[in-house]
Design a protein around this motif. Sequence first.
Motif, PDB file in Angstrom:
ATOM      1  N   ASN A 130       8.823  -3.400 -10.027  1.00 43.63           N
ATOM      2  CA  ASN A 130       8.984  -3.487 -11.183  1.00 43.63           C
ATOM      3  C   ASN A 130       7.931  -3.259 -11.663  1.00 43.63           C
ATOM      4  O   ASN A 130       7.466  -2.738 -11.900  1.00 43.63           O
ATOM      5  N   PRO A 131       8.624  -3.133 -13.080  1.00 40.65           N
ATOM      6  CA  PRO A 131       7.743  -2.142 -14.528  1.00 40.65           C
ATOM      7  C   PRO A 131       6.104  -3.401 -14.273  1.00 40.65           C
ATOM      8  O   PRO A 131       5.257  -2.477 -15.297  1.00 40.65           O
ATOM      9  N   VAL A 132       5.949  -4.899 -14.275  1.00 36.99           N
ATOM     10  CA  VAL A 132       5.049  -5.497 -13.782  1.00 36.99           C
ATOM     11  C   VAL A 132       4.487  -4.553 -13.428  1.00 36.99           C
ATOM     12  O   VAL A 132       3.212  -5.307 -12.732  1.00 36.99           O
ATOM     13  N   GLY A 133       4.281  -4.329 -11.931  1.00 34.84           N
ATOM     14  CA  GLY A 133       3.889  -3.649 -10.583  1.00 34.84           C
ATOM     15  C   GLY A 133       4.103  -4.561  -9.829  1.00 34.84           C
ATOM     16  O   GLY A 133       3.195  -4.837  -8.595  1.00 34.84           O
ATOM     17  N   ASP A 134       4.621  -5.329  -9.302  1.00 35.22           N
ATOM     18  CA  ASP A 134       5.332  -6.726  -8.372  1.00 35.22           C
ATOM     19  C   ASP A 134       6.263  -6.110  -7.972  1.00 35.22           C
ATOM     20  O   ASP A 134       7.116  -5.471  -8.345  1.00 35.22           O
ATOM     21  N   PRO A 135       6.386  -6.545  -6.468  1.00 35.66           N
ATOM     22  CA  PRO A 135       7.115  -6.451  -5.474  1.00 35.66           C
ATOM     23  C   PRO A 135       8.572  -6.254  -6.212  1.00 35.66           C
ATOM     24  O   PRO A 135       9.258  -6.925  -6.685  1.00 35.66           O
ATOM     25  N   SER A 136       9.987  -5.089  -6.169  1.00 38.02           N
ATOM     26  CA  SER A 136      10.749  -5.822  -6.761  1.00 38.02           C
ATOM     27  C   SER A 136      11.765  -5.494  -5.051  1.00 38.02           C
ATOM     28  O   SER A 136      11.847  -4.585  -4.769  1.00 38.02           O
ATOM     29  N   TYR A 137      12.808  -5.973  -5.484  1.00 40.25           N
ATOM     30  CA  TYR A 137      13.813  -6.703  -3.554  1.00 40.25           C
ATOM     31  C   TYR A 137      15.319  -5.968  -3.828  1.00 40.25           C
ATOM     32  O   TYR A 137      15.690  -5.662  -5.032  1.00 40.25           O
ATOM     33  N   ASN A 144      11.540  -4.807  -0.374  1.00 40.82           N
ATOM     34  CA  ASN A 144      11.168  -4.360  -0.781  1.00 40.82           C
ATOM     35  C   ASN A 144      10.449  -3.066  -0.369  1.00 40.82           C
ATOM     36  O   ASN A 144       9.605  -2.263  -1.661  1.00 40.82           O
ATOM     37  N   SER A 145      10.515  -2.714   1.470  1.00 40.60           N
ATOM     38  CA  SER A 145       9.880  -1.939   1.537  1.00 40.60           C
ATOM     39  C   SER A 145      10.667  -1.043   2.544  1.00 40.60           C
ATOM     40  O   SER A 145      12.015  -2.274   3.594  1.00 40.60           O
ATOM     41  N   PHE A 146      10.901  -0.353   2.851  1.00 39.70           N
ATOM     42  CA  PHE A 146      12.214   0.603   3.472  1.00 39.70           C
ATOM     43  C   PHE A 146      11.350   1.536   4.262  1.00 39.70           C
ATOM     44  O   PHE A 146      10.939   2.523   4.025  1.00 39.70           O
ATOM     45  N   ASN A 147      11.664   1.513   5.738  1.00 41.55           N
ATOM     46  CA  ASN A 147      12.099   3.075   5.957  1.00 41.55           C
ATOM     47  C   ASN A 147      12.967   4.600   6.750  1.00 41.55           C
ATOM     48  O   ASN A 147      13.916   3.865   7.249  1.00 41.55           O
ATOM     49  N   LEU A 148      12.932   5.762   6.442  1.00 42.72           N
ATOM     50  CA  LEU A 148      13.247   6.239   5.729  1.00 42.72           C
ATOM     51  C   LEU A 148      13.386   7.741   7.525  1.00 42.72           C
ATOM     52  O   LEU A 148      12.236   7.925   6.581  1.00 42.72           O
ATOM     53  N   GLN A 149      14.286   7.709   8.104  1.00 42.56           N
ATOM     54  CA  GLN A 149      14.065   7.874   9.417  1.00 42.56           C
ATOM     55  C   GLN A 149      14.512   9.402   8.894  1.00 42.56           C
ATOM     56  O   GLN A 149      15.975   9.616   8.879  1.00 42.56           O
ATOM     57  N   TYR A 150      14.469  10.629   9.642  1.00 42.90           N
ATOM     58  CA  TYR A 150      14.531  12.157  10.326  1.00 42.90           C
ATOM     59  C   TYR A 150      14.685  12.233  11.049  1.00 42.90           C
ATOM     60  O   TYR A 150      13.602  11.809  12.219  1.00 42.90           O
ATOM     61  N   VAL A 151      15.399  13.051  11.315  1.00 42.77           N
ATOM     62  CA  VAL A 151      15.505  14.552  12.834  1.00 42.77           C
ATOM     63  C   VAL A 151      14.917  16.220  12.144  1.00 42.77           C
ATOM     64  O   VAL A 151      16.029  16.325  11.701  1.00 42.77           O
ATOM     65  N   ASP A 173      11.311  -0.160 -11.294  1.00 42.00           N
ATOM     66  CA  ASP A 173      10.605   0.800 -12.131  1.00 42.00           C
ATOM     67  C   ASP A 173       9.665   1.880 -11.129  1.00 42.00           C
ATOM     68  O   ASP A 173       9.180   2.927 -11.606  1.00 42.00           O
ATOM     69  N   SER A 174       9.667   1.606 -10.100  1.00 41.05           N
ATOM     70  CA  SER A 174       8.500   2.526  -9.291  1.00 41.05           C
ATOM     71  C   SER A 174       8.615   2.564  -7.883  1.00 41.05           C
ATOM     72  O   SER A 174       8.720   1.565  -7.706  1.00 41.05           O
ATOM     73  N   ILE A 175       8.337   3.731  -7.262  1.00 43.73           N
ATOM     74  CA  ILE A 175       8.470   3.375  -5.537  1.00 43.73           C
ATOM     75  C   ILE A 175       7.033   4.517  -5.333  1.00 43.73           C
ATOM     76  O   ILE A 175       6.875   5.202  -5.914  1.00 43.73           O
ATOM     77  N   ARG A 176       6.058   3.780  -3.970  1.00 43.00           N
ATOM     78  CA  ARG A 176       5.572   4.652  -3.393  1.00 43.00           C
ATOM     79  C   ARG A 176       6.132   4.512  -1.958  1.00 43.00           C
ATOM     80  O   ARG A 176       6.562   4.341  -1.320  1.00 43.00           O
ATOM     81  N   ILE A 177       5.575   5.824  -1.746  1.00 37.58           N
ATOM     82  CA  ILE A 177       5.482   6.589  -0.190  1.00 37.58           C
ATOM     83  C   ILE A 177       3.774   5.853   0.702  1.00 37.58           C
ATOM     84  O   ILE A 177       2.796   6.569   0.037  1.00 37.58           O
TER      85      ILE A 177
END
Length: 207
Positions: A130-137, A144-151, A173-177
Amino acid sequence: MAKKLNIFLSFLISIIIAFSCGVYFSEDLGYSRSEPTIVKAGQTVDAENEPSNGDGEKGATISTAQNQGGNETANDEPEATRVTAKNRFSDPREFRYSVNSANGITLTWLVDNLTGKTINYYTVKVSTFNPVGDPSYDEHSGKNSFNLQYVGPVIPGLELGVFELFTYQGALDSIRIDEVDLEYADGTKETVVYNRTTKDDSGLNNR
């Protein structure tokens, strides 16, 4: 009659002498009847076939695998090596997200494969804030964490990346890989530590 008796006694004495000599020489040569060997699990055999269990006890030899019927199996699954993104990916040509009218978040991330190998599968691990740097859900799963799988396959020099609506969030507010797991065509695996963040929300929607 006396002659026959002498012959009989001579014959009997010869048998007794022969028997006594046989017993004497057999003991001298060390011949004896031995007990059967008992095999115990975990014992090993020395070079002279005198079994030992490592504690000075003598017994038969048997390996652990033999004792268990050869059921021991090694884990053939290769472990992933952790590496940095240098020499694995190009700088991203696209790294941004978009938000649709239902708070659906679509991430766009595009890089080139610089590994020198063909990638059969890859998993992009992302975290949201979120905008203050805490996890957004996520509004549905609470994650707040996700695994995006591809072939793939993605051959060296070609593009790989993400273009996916993967979460619904109103406070994002932000996404981190965080990392990218790679599985190559030769069977080896690597985990690329990425740790890049985007706040650019000008991306395209994947409706």
